[in-house]
Design a protein around this motif. Sequence first.
Motif: not given
Length: 254
Positions: A149-166
């Motif tokens: 939901e966090l990366t989706k929220a960023a992308e929704k408002i035009g904020l660059p998102a980095a999808h993180e893995v562990f």
Amino acid sequence: MLRVDLNCDLGESFGRYRLGEQEEILKYVTSVNIACGFHAGDPTVMRETIQLAIKNGVKIGAHPGLPDLNGFGRREMNITAQEAYDMVVYQVGALQGFLTIFDETMQHVKPHGALYKMAAENPELAEAIAQAVYDISPRLVLFGLAGSELTKAAEKIGLPAAHEVFADRTYQQDGTLTSRKMPNALITDREQSVQQVVKMVKEGRVLALQQIEVPLQADTVCIHGDGEHAVEFAKYIQAILTEQQIAVRAIREG
């Protein structure tokens, strides 16, 4: 050529308490998430960690968490979206103050611990955090769990998102991390960790504990800086990724 960022959480010492081998691990990662005083860290540690990151050419991000030193920010709290917004603005602002005196740019923001987990699952909290980061600067990159939901929220408002893995965590079939309260949440075998990372970066998939292949995007890999063999692992994974013809670069580099 495939590329990936390696990030680690640092600056988590405070007062007389010292955690992690900061300078050594900075030789092998490309981005660093610096604690901002709520879950760990203090002003002096923040400044020192920034100086070490600059010295090693590592991109810097803020690592805001819940106000819970005793629980290291890993215990969930019942907070409102407005409180989440305010906490992020406050903590990112604190780190930005130090970056300003060194004429250094902040690359990203990555929530810590329970705040990260809550934002991955709760759209309202995710939107508040993304908005806080956007309001500070729409150029900042928001690090969040891949596909959350966090990366989706960023992308929704035009904020660059980095999808993180562990590297050291197992996954569930819905793409979430296995809770630390459950057995098999952590991967302690170095080879298993590295194989998981290479698979995520190269194939865009991870094998969940339920033996189901889960699709995900891997822009940045988290390496926990407070692990017993954190430095050795960071060195090893960097070497293996390079061997696999995967470029190890910061999100904002090149």
